[in-house]
Design an enzyme around this catalytic site. Structure first.
Site, PDB file in Angstrom:
ATOM      1  N   GLU A 327       0.827  -1.210   0.000  1.00 23.17           N
ATOM      2  CA  GLU A 327       0.000   0.000   0.000  1.00 23.17           C
ATOM      3  C   GLU A 327       0.859   1.255   0.000  1.00 23.17           C
ATOM      4  O   GLU A 327       0.519   2.252  -0.636  1.00 23.17           O
ATOM      5  CB  GLU A 327      -0.919  -0.002   1.233  1.00 23.17           C
ATOM      6  CG  GLU A 327      -1.917   1.153   1.274  1.00 23.17           C
ATOM      7  CD  GLU A 327      -1.405   2.409   1.937  1.00 23.17           C
ATOM      8  OE1 GLU A 327      -2.061   3.461   1.783  1.00 23.17           O
ATOM      9  OE2 GLU A 327      -0.353   2.364   2.600  1.00 23.17           O
ATOM     10  N   GLU A 328       1.986   1.210   0.714  1.00 18.95           N
ATOM     11  CA  GLU A 328       2.751   2.420   0.953  1.00 18.95           C
ATOM     12  C   GLU A 328       3.367   3.033  -0.302  1.00 18.95           C
ATOM     13  O   GLU A 328       3.396   4.241  -0.451  1.00 18.95           O
ATOM     14  CB  GLU A 328       3.869   2.150   1.977  1.00 18.95           C
ATOM     15  CG  GLU A 328       3.372   1.839   3.370  1.00 18.95           C
ATOM     16  CD  GLU A 328       2.721   3.031   4.065  1.00 18.95           C
ATOM     17  OE1 GLU A 328       2.611   4.096   3.436  1.00 18.95           O
ATOM     18  OE2 GLU A 328       2.314   2.882   5.226  1.00 18.95           O
ATOM     19  N   ASP A 355      -6.816   1.373   8.522  1.00 16.08           N
ATOM     20  CA  ASP A 355      -5.502   1.915   8.157  1.00 16.08           C
ATOM     21  C   ASP A 355      -5.350   3.338   8.688  1.00 16.08           C
ATOM     22  O   ASP A 355      -4.868   4.221   7.988  1.00 16.08           O
ATOM     23  CB  ASP A 355      -5.321   1.887   6.633  1.00 16.08           C
ATOM     24  CG  ASP A 355      -3.909   2.294   6.204  1.00 16.08           C
ATOM     25  OD1 ASP A 355      -3.004   2.276   7.065  1.00 16.08           O
ATOM     26  OD2 ASP A 355      -3.722   2.656   5.030  1.00 16.08           O
ATOM     27  N   HIS A 425       4.826   7.094   9.342  1.00 16.55           N
ATOM     28  CA  HIS A 425       5.985   7.034   8.435  1.00 16.55           C
ATOM     29  C   HIS A 425       7.305   7.450   9.086  1.00 16.55           C
ATOM     30  O   HIS A 425       8.219   7.898   8.398  1.00 16.55           O
ATOM     31  CB  HIS A 425       5.761   7.917   7.195  1.00 16.55           C
ATOM     32  CG  HIS A 425       4.641   7.481   6.314  1.00 16.55           C
ATOM     33  ND1 HIS A 425       4.275   8.166   5.182  1.00 16.55           N
ATOM     34  CD2 HIS A 425       3.802   6.416   6.388  1.00 16.55           C
ATOM     35  CE1 HIS A 425       3.259   7.554   4.589  1.00 16.55           C
ATOM     36  NE2 HIS A 425       2.959   6.485   5.323  1.00 16.55           N
TER      37      HIS A 425
END
Length: 462
Positions: A327-328, A355, A425
């Site tokens: 996904e990232e 998420d 992140h």
């Protein structure tokens, strides 16, 4: 006739009361089990502390695939399998280094990290004058005369007045994703981007960036700087407009490699061809261990199926847990799952993604028809005792987005978002920042919504 009408209304009211009571009891059983006999926290502990950050294409991502499949196999599901998917492989390399130089030999080190997908600097690094801009639009106003040969410093902060921090994030994340592409058009030699973080700290936050159709020789390196670093750099430039900035990073893009979505399912007892999905993404960035983004969503989704089994509920429809890969920095897992479902003519009626971190759940957002949203709102009273009754229309989840069509209900768990971007992140996204009870409350909320949609189905409109 009037007597018959009143009789039927009385019967209906009695039935609705029974149904409401039955749903209350099932949801209470789900919550009680989640808060006393959950597996999600232990699963997350292993993913985070024994495996760590799970960047797509890495050894850790493969270890996470194997671990997740092993746990699903142990749950006694009707079927567990791996779905192959090709994913990008980007490696950060040795730690990045940066400083601002206000006069020859007078330097201050600043915390940076390469953005995901960025090219490396030359071996000796890059040193140049730096120009500060408040977003991409200001960059375009300056033009090549003031940009060429310089490092662009994008310093548009997240808007602190937005209570929905995801809205604040979306208001400035374009500078991270497209800043290097846009700056290169004006002759910039590098890009430094303020971290997407509402808090002032020393953690630089990575994230995906994209060069678009920029030719490889013209691609410039891009890095994020911590929020405190950004404030210091901005103040320094006001005092020393001709200051130089130096940074060095050693990242590299390799050829795509094979990875997997991890999938398990309970077959429906009455409508096995109607598929419901609950999931999160198994990959993460490499700076922390990906506990909130999105280890939490994965273990919650796994535990949804276990909770339904533990409480003795037999689903009418086929319920799948899908742990998506990549996904990232590519969304390859979500796209592959949707493509395969379409090729097999599978009928997906509902999909729920977690998420947004493992924080206290507040409700759900729904991407669906008005008729289905009205049905959801009728269930709100069932969630009010658990303080999870914020139901809004909006974004569901990136991985389940490719499943969207007119007949499906897409939903996203919405936890309290105020602390999420402290961790997102960054090196600060670690297991110690996840509260066990908050994580379990999210799991229970998800299982309850899945239960209701399985029991009552979706509203199909012509």
């Amino acid at each position: 006739m009037r007597f018959l009408k009143f009789f039927l209304l009385a019967v209906l009211a009695t039935w609705q009361g029974y149904s409401q009571s039955e749903d209350e009891q099932q949801i209470k059983a789900i919550y009680n089990t989640a808060l006393t006999n959950s597996e999600s926290y232990d699963w997350l502990n292993y993913l985070s502390n024994q495996i760590g950050g799970r960047l797509s294409g890495s050894l850790q991502a493969q270890q996470a695939v194997e671990y997740a499949k092993l746990q699903l196999d142990s749950m006694g599901l009707d079927r567990v399998w791996l779905q192959p998917v090709m994913v990008p492989k980007w490696v950060r390399g040795t730690p990045e280094f940066a400083y601002v130089e206000t006069a020859p030999g007078i330097t201050t080190d600043l915390p940076i990290c390469a953005l995901g997908g960025s090219v490396a600097t030359p071996l000796q690094g890059i040193k140049a004058n730096i120009v500060e801009v408040n977003g991409i639009e200001e960059l375009k106003l300056l033009g090549p005369g003031k940009i060429s040969g310089k490092i662009v410093f994008f310093n548009k902060p997240m808007n602190p007045t937005e209570l929905n921090t995801f809205k604040s994030y979306s208001g400035c994340v374009d500078q991270r994703y497209a800043g290097a592409k846009e700056a290169a058009k004006f002759g910039a030699v590098g890009v430094i981007v303020r971290s997407m973080n509402l808090r002032l700290d020393d953690y630089p936050h990575t994230g995906a960036m994209d060069y678009g159709d920029t030719e490889i020789p013209n691609r410039i390196p891009a890095a994020a700087i911590s929020t405190k670093g950004a404030e210091f750099l901005s103040a320094t430039l006001k005092l020393s407009p001709k200051a130089n900035f130096y940074f060095k990073q050693n990242c590299k893009v390799y050829k795509d490699v094979e990875s997997y979505n991890v999938i398990g399912e309970i077959k429906g007892s009455e409508y096995p061809d109607e598929v419901m999905v609950v999931g999160g993404h198994l990959d993460s960035w490499d700076l922390g261990d990906g506990s909130h983004d999105d280890g939490a969503g994965c273990v919650q989704s796994m535990d949804v199926l276990r909770l339904l089994k533990e409480t003795g509920y037999q689903p009418k429809r086929t319920i799948r847990v899908v742990l998506f890969m990549n996904e990232e920095n590519g969304l390859r897992g979500g796209k592959k799952y949707a493509e395969t479902a379409k090729n097999k003519n599978e009928k997906h009626v509902f999909a729920l993604e977690s998420d947004s971190g493992g924080f206290t759940p507040r409700g759900f957002s729904f991407d669906c028809s008005e008729a289905n949203f009205e049905q959801v709102n009728r269930w709100k009273s069932l969630f009010e005792p658990y303080l999870v009754h914020l139901f809004v229309k909006g974004h569901s989840g990136a991985d389940i987005g490719p499943l969207k069509d007119d007949g499906i209900v897409l939903a996203g768990l919405r936890p309290d978002s105020q602390r999420y971007f402290d961790h997102h992140h960054s090196e600060n996204d670690t297991f110690k920042h996840v509260n066990k009870r908050e994580l379990e409350l999210g799991t229970a909320a998800m299982a309850s919504l899945v239960y209701l949609f399985d029991k009552y189905g979706t509203v199909q409109t012509p």
